[in-house]
Design a protein around this motif. Structure first.
Motif, PDB file in Angstrom:
ATOM      1  N   LYS A 165       0.865  -1.178   0.000  1.00 53.36           N
ATOM      2  CA  LYS A 165       0.000   0.000   0.000  1.00 53.36           C
ATOM      3  C   LYS A 165       0.904   1.231   0.000  1.00 53.36           C
ATOM      4  O   LYS A 165       2.109   1.134   0.286  1.00 53.36           O
ATOM      5  CB  LYS A 165      -0.930   0.005   1.220  1.00 53.36           C
ATOM      6  CG  LYS A 165      -0.223  -0.032   2.555  1.00 53.36           C
ATOM      7  CD  LYS A 165      -1.224  -0.133   3.703  1.00 53.36           C
ATOM      8  CE  LYS A 165      -0.506  -0.217   5.056  1.00 53.36           C
ATOM      9  NZ  LYS A 165      -1.481  -0.366   6.182  1.00 53.36           N
ATOM     10  N   PRO A 166       0.371   2.388  -0.335  1.00 48.61           N
ATOM     11  CA  PRO A 166       1.219   3.579  -0.428  1.00 48.61           C
ATOM     12  C   PRO A 166       1.876   3.932   0.905  1.00 48.61           C
ATOM     13  O   PRO A 166       1.253   3.838   1.964  1.00 48.61           O
ATOM     14  CB  PRO A 166       0.262   4.679  -0.875  1.00 48.61           C
ATOM     15  CG  PRO A 166      -0.888   3.963  -1.505  1.00 48.61           C
ATOM     16  CD  PRO A 166      -1.022   2.682  -0.757  1.00 48.61           C
ATOM     17  N   THR A 167       3.114   4.336   0.832  1.00 47.48           N
ATOM     18  CA  THR A 167       3.791   4.826   2.021  1.00 47.48           C
ATOM     19  C   THR A 167       3.221   6.193   2.407  1.00 47.48           C
ATOM     20  O   THR A 167       2.600   6.867   1.601  1.00 47.48           O
ATOM     21  CB  THR A 167       5.304   4.957   1.772  1.00 47.48           C
ATOM     22  OG1 THR A 167       5.520   5.783   0.617  1.00 47.48           O
ATOM     23  CG2 THR A 167       5.929   3.597   1.537  1.00 47.48           C
ATOM     24  N   LYS A 168       3.469   6.576   3.626  1.00 45.74           N
ATOM     25  CA  LYS A 168       2.888   7.817   4.150  1.00 45.74           C
ATOM     26  C   LYS A 168       3.596   9.056   3.611  1.00 45.74           C
ATOM     27  O   LYS A 168       3.039  10.154   3.626  1.00 45.74           O
ATOM     28  CB  LYS A 168       2.937   7.794   5.678  1.00 45.74           C
ATOM     29  CG  LYS A 168       2.229   8.969   6.342  1.00 45.74           C
ATOM     30  CD  LYS A 168       0.739   9.002   6.019  1.00 45.74           C
ATOM     31  CE  LYS A 168       0.055  10.149   6.753  1.00 45.74           C
ATOM     32  NZ  LYS A 168      -1.339  10.328   6.305  1.00 45.74           N
ATOM     33  N   ASP A 169       4.827   8.899   3.131  1.00 48.27           N
ATOM     34  CA  ASP A 169       5.518  10.019   2.491  1.00 48.27           C
ATOM     35  C   ASP A 169       6.101   9.544   1.169  1.00 48.27           C
ATOM     36  O   ASP A 169       6.217   8.343   0.918  1.00 48.27           O
ATOM     37  CB  ASP A 169       6.601  10.614   3.403  1.00 48.27           C
ATOM     38  CG  ASP A 169       7.641   9.588   3.840  1.00 48.27           C
ATOM     39  OD1 ASP A 169       7.452   8.389   3.537  1.00 48.27           O
ATOM     40  OD2 ASP A 169       8.634   9.960   4.488  1.00 48.27           O
ATOM     41  N   GLY A 170       6.435  10.503   0.307  1.00 48.23           N
ATOM     42  CA  GLY A 170       6.927  10.152  -1.023  1.00 48.23           C
ATOM     43  C   GLY A 170       7.825  11.231  -1.592  1.00 48.23           C
ATOM     44  O   GLY A 170       7.908  12.341  -1.065  1.00 48.23           O
ATOM     45  N   VAL A 171       8.505  10.891  -2.678  1.00 44.91           N
ATOM     46  CA  VAL A 171       9.378  11.840  -3.352  1.00 44.91           C
ATOM     47  C   VAL A 171       8.530  12.905  -4.018  1.00 44.91           C
ATOM     48  O   VAL A 171       7.522  12.602  -4.672  1.00 44.91           O
ATOM     49  CB  VAL A 171      10.247  11.123  -4.407  1.00 44.91           C
ATOM     50  CG1 VAL A 171      11.071  12.127  -5.198  1.00 44.91           C
ATOM     51  CG2 VAL A 171      11.155  10.104  -3.739  1.00 44.91           C
ATOM     52  N   GLU A 172       8.928  14.153  -3.852  1.00 40.02           N
ATOM     53  CA  GLU A 172       8.179  15.255  -4.442  1.00 40.02           C
ATOM     54  C   GLU A 172       8.119  15.127  -5.959  1.00 40.02           C
ATOM     55  O   GLU A 172       9.118  14.866  -6.624  1.00 40.02           O
ATOM     56  CB  GLU A 172       8.836  16.577  -4.055  1.00 40.02           C
ATOM     57  CG  GLU A 172       8.093  17.784  -4.574  1.00 40.02           C
ATOM     58  CD  GLU A 172       8.771  19.062  -4.142  1.00 40.02           C
ATOM     59  OE1 GLU A 172       8.181  20.130  -4.320  1.00 40.02           O
ATOM     60  OE2 GLU A 172       9.899  18.998  -3.631  1.00 40.02           O
ATOM     61  N   GLY A 173       6.913  15.298  -6.513  1.00 46.51           N
ATOM     62  CA  GLY A 173       6.745  15.243  -7.955  1.00 46.51           C
ATOM     63  C   GLY A 173       6.577  13.847  -8.504  1.00 46.51           C
ATOM     64  O   GLY A 173       6.505  13.664  -9.723  1.00 46.51           O
ATOM     65  N   ALA A 174       6.524  12.820  -7.648  1.00 45.99           N
ATOM     66  CA  ALA A 174       6.363  11.436  -8.108  1.00 45.99           C
ATOM     67  C   ALA A 174       5.220  10.779  -7.339  1.00 45.99           C
ATOM     68  O   ALA A 174       4.887  11.176  -6.223  1.00 45.99           O
ATOM     69  CB  ALA A 174       7.652  10.650  -7.910  1.00 45.99           C
ATOM     70  N   ALA A 175       4.638   9.767  -7.954  1.00 47.84           N
ATOM     71  CA  ALA A 175       3.568   9.040  -7.289  1.00 47.84           C
ATOM     72  C   ALA A 175       4.112   8.297  -6.073  1.00 47.84           C
ATOM     73  O   ALA A 175       5.262   7.841  -6.085  1.00 47.84           O
ATOM     74  CB  ALA A 175       2.937   8.042  -8.265  1.00 47.84           C
ATOM     75  N   PRO A 176       3.323   8.153  -4.998  1.00 48.27           N
ATOM     76  CA  PRO A 176       3.774   7.400  -3.821  1.00 48.27           C
ATOM     77  C   PRO A 176       4.083   5.952  -4.195  1.00 48.27           C
ATOM     78  O   PRO A 176       3.523   5.402  -5.140  1.00 48.27           O
ATOM     79  CB  PRO A 176       2.584   7.486  -2.862  1.00 48.27           C
ATOM     80  CG  PRO A 176       1.778   8.639  -3.337  1.00 48.27           C
ATOM     81  CD  PRO A 176       1.970   8.717  -4.817  1.00 48.27           C
ATOM     82  N   LEU A 177       4.975   5.329  -3.439  1.00 51.79           N
ATOM     83  CA  LEU A 177       5.413   3.966  -3.715  1.00 51.79           C
ATOM     84  C   LEU A 177       4.686   2.967  -2.833  1.00 51.79           C
ATOM     85  O   LEU A 177       4.224   3.298  -1.739  1.00 51.79           O
ATOM     86  CB  LEU A 177       6.923   3.860  -3.499  1.00 51.79           C
ATOM     87  CG  LEU A 177       7.775   4.781  -4.390  1.00 51.79           C
ATOM     88  CD1 LEU A 177       9.241   4.728  -3.950  1.00 51.79           C
ATOM     89  CD2 LEU A 177       7.644   4.390  -5.852  1.00 51.79           C
ATOM     90  N   LYS A 178       4.616   1.735  -3.316  1.00 45.77           N
ATOM     91  CA  LYS A 178       3.925   0.651  -2.597  1.00 45.77           C
ATOM     92  C   LYS A 178       4.837  -0.572  -2.510  1.00 45.77           C
ATOM     93  O   LYS A 178       4.706  -1.499  -3.300  1.00 45.77           O
ATOM     94  CB  LYS A 178       2.634   0.276  -3.316  1.00 45.77           C
ATOM     95  CG  LYS A 178       1.538   1.325  -3.301  1.00 45.77           C
ATOM     96  CD  LYS A 178       0.398   0.965  -4.246  1.00 45.77           C
ATOM     97  CE  LYS A 178      -0.143  -0.412  -4.011  1.00 45.77           C
ATOM     98  NZ  LYS A 178      -1.252  -0.748  -4.941  1.00 45.77           N
ATOM     99  N   PRO A 179       5.763  -0.605  -1.572  1.00 48.88           N
ATOM    100  CA  PRO A 179       6.607  -1.797  -1.428  1.00 48.88           C
ATOM    101  C   PRO A 179       5.762  -3.021  -1.107  1.00 48.88           C
ATOM    102  O   PRO A 179       4.796  -2.941  -0.340  1.00 48.88           O
ATOM    103  CB  PRO A 179       7.526  -1.445  -0.261  1.00 48.88           C
ATOM    104  CG  PRO A 179       7.444   0.038  -0.124  1.00 48.88           C
ATOM    105  CD  PRO A 179       6.090   0.431  -0.587  1.00 48.88           C
ATOM    106  N   ASP A 180       6.119  -4.155  -1.705  1.00 44.33           N
ATOM    107  CA  ASP A 180       5.361  -5.384  -1.438  1.00 44.33           C
ATOM    108  C   ASP A 180       5.503  -5.796   0.020  1.00 44.33           C
ATOM    109  O   ASP A 180       4.524  -6.155   0.682  1.00 44.33           O
ATOM    110  CB  ASP A 180       5.858  -6.515  -2.344  1.00 44.33           C
ATOM    111  CG  ASP A 180       5.619  -6.214  -3.810  1.00 44.33           C
ATOM    112  OD1 ASP A 180       4.671  -5.464  -4.112  1.00 44.33           O
ATOM    113  OD2 ASP A 180       6.375  -6.712  -4.664  1.00 44.33           O
ATOM    114  N   LEU A 181       6.742  -5.761   0.521  1.00 43.01           N
ATOM    115  CA  LEU A 181       7.026  -6.054   1.915  1.00 43.01           C
ATOM    116  C   LEU A 181       7.953  -4.972   2.441  1.00 43.01           C
ATOM    117  O   LEU A 181       8.676  -4.336   1.668  1.00 43.01           O
ATOM    118  CB  LEU A 181       7.695  -7.423   2.093  1.00 43.01           C
ATOM    119  CG  LEU A 181       6.895  -8.692   1.822  1.00 43.01           C
ATOM    120  CD1 LEU A 181       6.876  -9.012   0.337  1.00 43.01           C
ATOM    121  CD2 LEU A 181       7.481  -9.879   2.575  1.00 43.01           C
TER     122      LEU A 181
END
Length: 599
Positions: A165-181
């Protein structure tokens, strides 16, 4: 600094952050409508272009030694900016550590493994990794009773959870990331919320992300986006570790992204007992980390606080960071970060926010054009500027003043503090989140790091450091941190030294190569194959057919005495023309240096 070993050096990649002269086709407008968030597809396409042919494979033993705590051997020259792995004594090879590592029970294979479906394998993978961690922790507990060198540890604990699921913070200007584990220090599986840079100790920070896919090419690209987020959270980190699992082949790799590209372990079988033992031994080496240096963070700065030579290279001064004037986000490359800091007599207070005034991302022209096309489509014809994605010279950075940033805040800087909003989950690609979720914050650099920097006299230094006090430099200093390509090592520092203070060039105080506490260079060289055998380690997963040597880089710090202000603050035409003339003369001085050398 000693002469750089450049004849066999890999050429800098075409998308290096070195600024290039504008052409008539490039936008030159400094202010424009902010671009739309960068899609996950665009980001994934950019990762191979950044890594290029710098993808290497090494065996399990070498991977374990690369990630182990290490110390430079006493017979190695400390002025060598690129010491190989063989130049270090690795703690994992210690006679007391080896028996403890080899005596650990072999974890069982992941159960309910499905080669066809990806998500079915998340839970078995997490269970297997946690079994490895448990065995390592038990072995370390026994070992710590007899070895005082193991009393300290960088990670208090480590546990893997299924996330997806999306992390609570992300790189500016990019979509949030969803690590599998995710591997975190603490948390509960049900309501786990993770950050790349957690706001406080009560929040879960991602220590080891895990990616599960059926293709190594796709794993490497997706894992690179996680490494990119980890660099955004700690801009000067030397390397980031991600675990990749190929569920189709039932194999695992440790992926080490560093300033020169990617070094990864061979495929390790999760079905074979020896393979599972190998995975466990590498995790054991990681859990041996005792301090920030073992984890890949520089000793000379923690971000909010830095240590510099003062008066004599054996003396030091502590500085508090006021602002990050510029940051270039990349996995491979210079990773330039420019700090404006003030000398402090006492322990500096914690800085409030160190989000950069200006940040560029390192992409090639192909990725840049694709990104621009997507942005223009989103804005339906609104003209965009490429200026924010161009490289910048250190003199341009030095002229960015506080008043300039405040003025720009009402025009383009407002988006710098806005959270990244999410999109519909059903139509989202991996890395985007749902519109009903809470907004995703922009990653706050260095917020999660709490170590205190320490000073080690640098072996390689250009210039004569003068005493640095608050009285002498009440307006602070500018420190430019970067990992220059070995072929360009020392060039910029010599230019500053030769042109110091001339016609708009800032006064050069000193330049030095950051070193470890053992005096060795803070370099990625120990993560790369040796100069004589590198070709046999080149991976078939490399994203370029070229055959350039390993890209070796070391952290360099350039210290200048002036921050400067923007030309837009000139109060008259005469003042503006005088500034432009000085800039032209300064450029002429640099051109003379390049043409004739410092002699």
């Amino acid at each position: 600094m000693p002469k750089s070993p450049t004849p066999n050096a890999a050429p800098p990649p075409a998308n290096d952050t070195t600024p290039r002269k504008r052409t008539s086709g490039q936008a030159s407008t400094p202010e424009s409508t902010p671009t739309a968030p960068r899609t996950q597809e665009t980001l994934l396409d950019a990762m191979p272009l950044e890594l290029g042919d710098q993808v290497w494979e090494v065996d399990v033993e070498t991977t374990r030694r690369m990630l182990s705590p290490k110390k430079l051997r006493s017979d190695v020259d400390k002025k060598d900016s690129y010491p190989f792995l063989e130049s270090f004594t690795c703690f994992v090879d210690d006679p007391q550590v080896q028996p403890a590592m080899k005596s650990m029970p072999i974890p069982g294979p992941p159960t309910r493994w499905d080669t066809a479906a990806e998500r079915v394998n998340y839970e078995p993978t997490a269970t297997f990794l946690n079994n490895c961690v448990d065995n390592c922790v038990n072995a370390l507990k026994r070992l710590r009773k007899s070895n005082k060198n193991l009393r300290d540890h960088w990670w208090t604990s480590l546990k893997f959870f299924v996330y997806d699921k999306p992390t609570k913070d992300g790189v500016e200007g990019a979509a949030p990331l969803k690590p599998d584990l995710v591997g975190v220090a603490s948390g509960e599986a049900g309501d786990l919320v993770c950050y790349w840079s957690p706001p406080d100790s009560g929040k879960s920070g991602i220590l080891l992300p895990v990616e599960v896919k059926k293709s190594w090419t796709e794993i490497i690209k997706q894992a690179a986006t996680y490494a990119r987020a980890m660099v955004s959270a700690a801009p000067l980190r030397l390397f980031s570790v991600v675990i990749g699992v190929n569920h189709l082949k039932g194999t695992l790799r440790f992926l080490i992204y560093h300033r020169g590209g990617l070094t990864m372990s061979h495929q390790i079988s999760l079905q074979e007992p020896q393979g599972r033992r190998d995975v466990q031994s590498i995790i054991f080496a990681i859990l041996l980390w005792r301090n920030h240096e073992d984890a890949g963070f520089p000793s000379c700065t923690s971000g909010p606080v830095s240590m510099l030579p003062s008066g004599d290279k054996n003396e030091s001064v502590k500085l508090k960071t006021n602002e990050v004037l510029f940051s270039s986000l990349s996995i491979r490359g210079r990773g330039t970060c420019v700090l404006w800091a003030t000398p402090e007599h006492e322990e500096p207070p914690q800085s409030s926010s160190l989000r950069p005034i200006r940040q560029t991302r390192r992409v090639t022209r192909v990725a840049l054009e694709a990104d621009t096309t997507n942005s223009q489509a989103t804005r339906q014809g609104t003209t965009s500027s490429q200026a924010g994605r161009q490289g910048t010279t250190s003199s341009q950075v030095a002229r960015q003043g506080t008043r300039s940033s405040q003025r720009q805040g009402t025009k383009r800087g407002a988006t710098k503090r806005e959270p990244l909003h999410t999109v519909d989950k059903n139509s989202a690609v991996k890395g985007e989140s749902a519109v009903n979720d809470e907004p995703v914050d922009v990653i706050e650099p260095w917020r999660h790091l709490s170590y205190k920097p320490c000073y080690t006299p640098p072996p390689n230094l250009i210039g004569t450091p003068r005493p640095i006090t608050r009285e002498q430099f009440p307006d602070g200093l500018v420190m430019k941190y970067s990992f220059p390509h070995s072929a360009k090592r020392g060039i910029e520092a010599h230019v500053y030294e030769w042109c110091s203070g001339q016609f708009g060039v800032p006064i050069h105080l000193c330049t030095f190569e950051a070193c470890r506490s053992d005096g060795g260079a803070f370099s990625n060289s120990f993560l790369l194959p040796s100069a004589t055998s590198f070709e046999e380690h080149r991976s078939q997963s490399a994203f370029s057919s070229t055959k350039s040597p390993p890209d070796r880089r070391a952290l360099q710090v350039i210290v200048t005495a002036e921050k400067g202000t923007s030309l837009e603050h000139c109060e008259s035409v005469a003042e503006l023309l005088t500034c432009v003339l000085h800039a032209q003369l300064g450029q002429y001085c640099i051109a003379c240096f390049v043409s004739h050398g410092a002699s």
